[in-house]
Design a protein around this motif. Structure first.
Motif, PDB file in Angstrom:
ATOM      1  N   HIS A  47      53.884  54.972  25.872  1.00 18.72           N
ATOM      2  CA  HIS A  47      54.200  53.669  26.462  1.00 18.72           C
ATOM      3  C   HIS A  47      53.021  52.710  26.310  1.00 18.72           C
ATOM      4  N   GLU A  48      53.319  51.435  26.001  1.00 20.84           N
ATOM      5  CA  GLU A  48      52.308  50.386  25.880  1.00 20.84           C
ATOM      6  C   GLU A  48      52.198  49.628  27.210  1.00 20.84           C
ATOM      7  N   PHE A  49      51.065  49.772  27.887  1.00 19.75           N
ATOM      8  CA  PHE A  49      50.884  49.111  29.179  1.00 19.75           C
ATOM      9  C   PHE A  49      50.433  47.659  29.031  1.00 19.75           C
ATOM     10  N   ASN A  50      49.740  47.335  27.937  1.00 17.24           N
ATOM     11  CA  ASN A  50      49.262  45.969  27.672  1.00 17.24           C
ATOM     12  C   ASN A  50      48.523  45.377  28.870  1.00 17.24           C
ATOM     13  N   PRO A  51      47.483  46.030  29.350  1.00 21.88           N
ATOM     14  CA  PRO A  51      46.800  45.522  30.550  1.00 21.88           C
ATOM     15  C   PRO A  51      46.021  44.239  30.266  1.00 21.88           C
ATOM     16  N   LYS A  52      46.010  43.338  31.241  1.00 19.98           N
ATOM     17  CA  LYS A  52      45.166  42.141  31.150  1.00 19.98           C
ATOM     18  C   LYS A  52      44.721  41.751  32.555  1.00 19.98           C
ATOM     19  N   ILE A  53      43.547  41.148  32.621  1.00 19.55           N
ATOM     20  CA  ILE A  53      42.985  40.730  33.908  1.00 19.55           C
ATOM     21  C   ILE A  53      43.300  39.247  34.090  1.00 19.55           C
ATOM     22  N   ASN A  54      44.075  38.924  35.110  1.00 22.15           N
ATOM     23  CA  ASN A  54      44.478  37.534  35.354  1.00 22.15           C
ATOM     24  C   ASN A  54      43.389  36.734  36.053  1.00 22.15           C
ATOM     25  N   LYS A  55      42.736  37.324  37.029  1.00 25.96           N
ATOM     26  CA  LYS A  55      41.726  36.624  37.827  1.00 25.96           C
ATOM     27  C   LYS A  55      40.848  37.643  38.516  1.00 25.96           C
ATOM     28  N   LYS A  56      39.685  37.196  38.976  1.00 28.38           N
ATOM     29  CA  LYS A  56      38.812  38.132  39.700  1.00 28.38           C
ATOM     30  C   LYS A  56      37.837  37.375  40.595  1.00 28.38           C
ATOM     31  N   TYR A  57      37.328  38.107  41.552  1.00 27.38           N
ATOM     32  CA  TYR A  57      36.303  37.598  42.472  1.00 27.38           C
ATOM     33  C   TYR A  57      35.097  38.521  42.369  1.00 27.38           C
ATOM     34  N   GLN A  58      33.899  37.938  42.214  1.00 30.22           N
ATOM     35  CA  GLN A  58      32.685  38.742  42.079  1.00 30.22           C
ATOM     36  C   GLN A  58      31.698  38.364  43.172  1.00 30.22           C
ATOM     37  N   GLU A  59      30.977  39.377  43.634  1.00 28.87           N
ATOM     38  CA  GLU A  59      29.931  39.127  44.633  1.00 28.87           C
ATOM     39  C   GLU A  59      28.919  40.256  44.566  1.00 28.87           C
ATOM     40  N   ILE A  60      27.656  39.891  44.576  1.00 27.46           N
ATOM     41  CA  ILE A  60      26.579  40.889  44.605  1.00 27.46           C
ATOM     42  C   ILE A  60      26.095  41.011  46.039  1.00 27.46           C
ATOM     43  N   THR A  61      26.060  42.225  46.525  1.00 27.69           N
ATOM     44  CA  THR A  61      25.641  42.462  47.912  1.00 27.69           C
ATOM     45  C   THR A  61      24.566  43.535  47.950  1.00 27.69           C
ATOM     46  N   LYS A  62      23.814  43.530  49.037  1.00 26.25           N
ATOM     47  CA  LYS A  62      22.820  44.582  49.260  1.00 26.25           C
ATOM     48  C   LYS A  62      23.318  45.609  50.278  1.00 26.25           C
ATOM     49  N   SER A  63      24.312  45.209  51.026  1.00 24.56           N
ATOM     50  CA  SER A  63      24.726  46.057  52.152  1.00 24.56           C
ATOM     51  C   SER A  63      25.707  47.145  51.756  1.00 24.56           C
ATOM     52  N   GLY A  64      26.427  46.979  50.659  1.00 19.93           N
ATOM     53  CA  GLY A  64      27.388  48.010  50.297  1.00 19.93           C
ATOM     54  C   GLY A  64      28.583  47.430  49.569  1.00 19.93           C
ATOM     55  N   GLU A  65      29.494  48.300  49.155  1.00 18.12           N
ATOM     56  CA  GLU A  65      30.641  47.870  48.354  1.00 18.12           C
ATOM     57  C   GLU A  65      31.807  47.401  49.225  1.00 18.12           C
ATOM     58  N   PHE A  66      32.679  46.582  48.612  1.00 21.98           N
ATOM     59  CA  PHE A  66      33.970  46.299  49.221  1.00 21.98           C
ATOM     60  C   PHE A  66      34.883  47.494  48.927  1.00 21.98           C
ATOM     61  N   ASN A  67      35.271  48.206  49.928  1.00 22.84           N
ATOM     62  CA  ASN A  67      36.102  49.396  49.681  1.00 22.84           C
ATOM     63  C   ASN A  67      37.456  49.329  50.369  1.00 22.84           C
ATOM     64  N   LYS A  68      37.731  48.244  51.076  1.00 23.52           N
ATOM     65  CA  LYS A  68      39.029  48.075  51.724  1.00 23.52           C
ATOM     66  C   LYS A  68      39.580  46.712  51.335  1.00 23.52           C
ATOM     67  N   ILE A  69      40.872  46.634  51.098  1.00 28.13           N
ATOM     68  CA  ILE A  69      41.499  45.343  50.848  1.00 28.13           C
ATOM     69  C   ILE A  69      42.927  45.388  51.370  1.00 28.13           C
ATOM     70  N   LEU A  70      43.357  44.285  51.969  1.00 28.88           N
ATOM     71  CA  LEU A  70      44.673  44.225  52.599  1.00 28.88           C
ATOM     72  C   LEU A  70      45.253  42.837  52.350  1.00 28.88           C
TER      73      LEU A  70
END
Length: 748
Positions: free
Chosen positions: A426-449
């Protein structure tokens, strides 16, 4: 139709405790009783018939036939001989004849009472939402016939009388819904080959939420034609009183017609005369002006010629024209009706399964016999029947509520096609439509709702969170401690340690944080909505806690025996307020637990002593199909496994090696029969797995250096295009580069 009656002999009081008398009639009474064995049926109706009194009645009449008038002795008197102690004075022929007739009447009465009771026991086979269910029947050790049935609030006659006293007459819509339920129940009775013969408001019970049920099958007939003179005079059909005429199930239609009149008026009189007598004389009976829409239906039901009366099915067609099918009550009733019928089919299948398993254990040693291709055909036949059954149900859903437009056209061959489907091509043809980037010192974003038109993210270490719009643009940074995120009625629940706060008004630029709306007993690892009111949490040290936001006084805490932290909760099924959960966590694999709702805020906890995959950690679970779950397990820091488990028989069905840090999520509209796919996320990629053949293929690279990244928000378009939100993390020089991406792929 054959009706087999099996009657056990057993002790009443070891199983049921009678609390108070509800009513009486004949040779016995009806009692409110407590079921001492089953908490789901805490209160039941116990009907008992005194066998001793029935036998004593006929015994007394028989003895009178040869009793000596002088010595009053019944033994050794032979009518033509003398007693030893006195001269025998036999009764007159007239007296003897009277006593003989009395004895015959007593015999007939006994026969009728026994038949009445046995008929009611036979109705245990009738299983329908609108028929009172009989749970148990037996002959007690103290000579009583006992019938145990579900407990009603009131009968229909008293229900109508109460409404009249309150000057709150039934509306036409209420009458329509009540009458529809009676037609559904009576239609089922007739379809099963029964004639009730005693339809009246006294034999119709009202339950919670105005669910209506027909009861009292003591006069029922199990043939298509009968001729007994039975029933209540106010409701009895005219042909029943004709000694030269047999009659059919159409007598129930007449009685139901008089019941309809009673619902509309609260009386069985019309202009001071009995409605039933007027109807037999074919006098015109007019319903009240406010209920004129029922006039045509009523007129047809009381036609003198029974063969011209409509059937229950025909009456339902007429009645449905008067009912608002989109009303909340109508929708709820039909949902309950379908659920009841599905449960009956499930019970039948379960009994067949138990019998089949019993025969297998008797005749075949496990693991001894080689697979034979001749078994395949009957197995596929069973599978096809179940698939067709599922499609049949879906075909009756509203168009917008159908699981998938494609699923309605799927056949068994399509289901088999998924099993043979090669996902690697199967051909999934993935593409990234948009993204948000942020550099932090405290840790990763690991939850999203996602809540409404906003995304809510949380940090691994719980220090703060972000609110993003649908374009993944930053809306607001919140200095709010977050460990878990959960949606509740458009709000976000922010969980950290033992505290739950509520984030409200997300649509505004300044959302409000309502802090500490709930405090748990122990720190929370997992929160799950159990029903519309109750939440369940998994906590450290094996604590399980139930709570409610609408009732702040309610909190009920349980503790698993291992006292190990609970990381994941999966609801397996909910049948009649009995919830079955799979709990997983710190090195105890999978634990199956039942939580039974005894009342709105009172629950019972039952822990299964047998664990699955013990001594493994489990991070993530999903329902594969009925009684089958899939989970991501690890025993060490390196290797992860996807394991498929049968929770009913406590066996492992499949194990697949995965990379570490893996989580599993069913696709939107997942269905093992029609669309059996799930996403798997590990440290390096997002993959898709076909759960029907366990083939797994990478979809897109996704870097995740930590194991706590466990969110994948999905959306689906009509053209099989899927979009999902994925979190990437790159860790370098003690800094964290977070990327939240919207990825679009083409699904199978």
């Amino acid at each position: 139709m054959e009706n087999l009656v099996c009657l056990k002999i057993q002790e009443t009081y070891s199983k049921y405790r009678t609390l108070q008398k509800l009513g009486s009639g004949g040779q016995g009474g009806v009692y409110l009783a407590e079921d001492l064995r089953d908490p789901e049926q805490k209160f039941v109706a116990l009907k008992q018939q005194e066998l001793d009194e029935m036998v004593g009645m006929i015994k007394s009449s028989l003895l009178k036939q040869h009793q000596c008038l002088q010595c009053q002795l019944c033994t050794r008197c032979k009518h033509c001989q003398q007693c030893e102690s006195c001269t025998h004075h036999p009764q007159s022929i007239h007296q003897a004849q009277q006593n003989k007739e009395s004895a015959n009447e007593a015999k007939e009465m006994l026969s009728k009472e026994l038949l009445r009771f046995l008929r009611e026991i036979s109705s245990i086979q009738l299983k329908h939402l609108n028929i009172v269910e009989i749970y148990d029947s037996f002959l007690s050790t103290d000579n009583k016939f006992i019938i145990i049935s579900e407990l009603a609030e009131i009968d229909l006659q008293k229900f109508v009388e109460q409404r009249i006293q309150l000057k709150d007459m039934l509306t036409s819509q209420e009458i329509s819904i009540i009458f529809l339920q009676l037609l559904n129940g009576l239609e089922y009775i007739h379809d099963q080959g029964f004639i009730h013969r005693d339809i009246s408001p006294q034999n119709i019970l009202v339950f919670k939420d105005q669910i209506i049920k027909i009861c009292d099958f003591g006069l029922a007939s199990y043939s298509d034609i009968t001729n007994a003179k039975v029933g209540k005079q106010d409701y009895i059909a005219p042909e029943v009183n004709n000694s030269h005429q047999n009659y059919t199930k159409q007598i129930d239609i007449w009685s139901l017609g008089i019941t309809l009149y009673y619902l509309c008026t609260g009386s069985t009189l019309y202009e001071g005369k009995a409605v039933n007598s007027l109807a037999r004389d074919q006098k015109y009976i007019e319903l009240p002006q406010e209920h004129q829409q029922f006039q045509a239906i009523f007129d047809k039901m009381i036609l003198l010629d029974p063969y011209k009366r409509p059937t229950t099915t025909e009456l339902k067609e007429d009645l449905m024209k008067l009912i608002d099918e989109d009303s909340e009550f109508s929708q709820n009733y039909h949902t309950a009706l379908l659920g009841n019928q599905l449960n009956q089919y499930k019970l039948k299948i379960s009994k067949l399964e138990e019998e089949f398993e019993k025969q297998l254990k008797k005749n075949f040693k496990q693991g001894l016999y080689k697979y034979n291709s001749s078994w395949q055909e009957p197995w596929l036949g069973i599978s096809q029947e179940l698939d067709n059954f599922q499609l049949l149900i879906r075909s009756h859903m509203k168009e917008e509520e159908k699981i998938d437009p494609l699923s309605l056209t799927l056949t068994s061959s399509k289901v088999q096609q998924w099993n043979n489907f090669d996902l690697s091509k199967h051909e999934f043809n993935p593409k990234i439509n948009k993204k948000y980037q942020e550099i932090t010192k405290s840790g990763e974003f690991n939850k999203i709702l996602k809540v409404g038109d906003k995304y809510q993210t949380g940090h691994l270490n719980g220090r703060d969170c972000r609110i993003l719009d649908l374009n993944l643009q930053l809306v607001k940074k919140l200095d709010q401690i977050v460990g878990q995120l959960h949606e509740q009625n458009g709000h976000v629940l922010l969980c950290y340690e033992k505290s739950i706060s509520k984030l409200k008004d997300l649509e505004n630029q300044q959302p409000i944080v309502q802090k500490d709306v709930y405090q748990s007993t122990k720190p929370i690892y997992k929160i799950l909505k159990m029903n519309d009111d109750i939440f369940i949490t998994g906590q450290v040290n094996g604590y399980i806690e139930l709570f409610s936001f609408s009732n702040h006084q309610f909190k009920q805490t349980f503790e698993i025996k291992d006292k190990k932290s609970i990381w994941e909760i999966c609801l397996i099924e909910n049948i009649q307020d009995q919830y079955t959960f799979a709990f997983s966590g710190q090195r105890f694999g999978i634990l199956i637990v039942k939580i039974i709702m005894k009342s709105k805020y009172d629950f019972e906890f039952q822990e299964d002593p047998i664990k699955l995959i013990d001594n493994f950690y489990c991070y993530s679970m999903m329902i594969v199909k009925q009684n089958i779950i899939g989970g991501i397990f690890r025993k060490n820091l390196i290797q992860r496994y996807l394991k498929i488990l049968d929770v009913k028989y406590k066996v492992e069905l499949q194990s697949i090696d995965l990379s570490k840090g893996s989580f599993i999520y069913p696709v939107l509209n997942y269905d093992f029969t029609t669309y059996p796919f799930a996403f798997v996320k590990d440290e390096h990629s997002v993959s898709l797995i076909n759960m029907s053949n366990y083939q797994i293929v990478n979809v897109i690279k996704s870097n995740c250096s930590r194991s706590d990244n466990q969110q994948l928000i999905q959306e689906r378009s009509q053209d099989n295009t899927f979009r999902f939100i994925d979190i990437q993390l790159f860790e370098k020089d003690q800094k964290y580069q977070n990327e939240i991406r919207e990825i679009e792929i083409t699904m199978p």
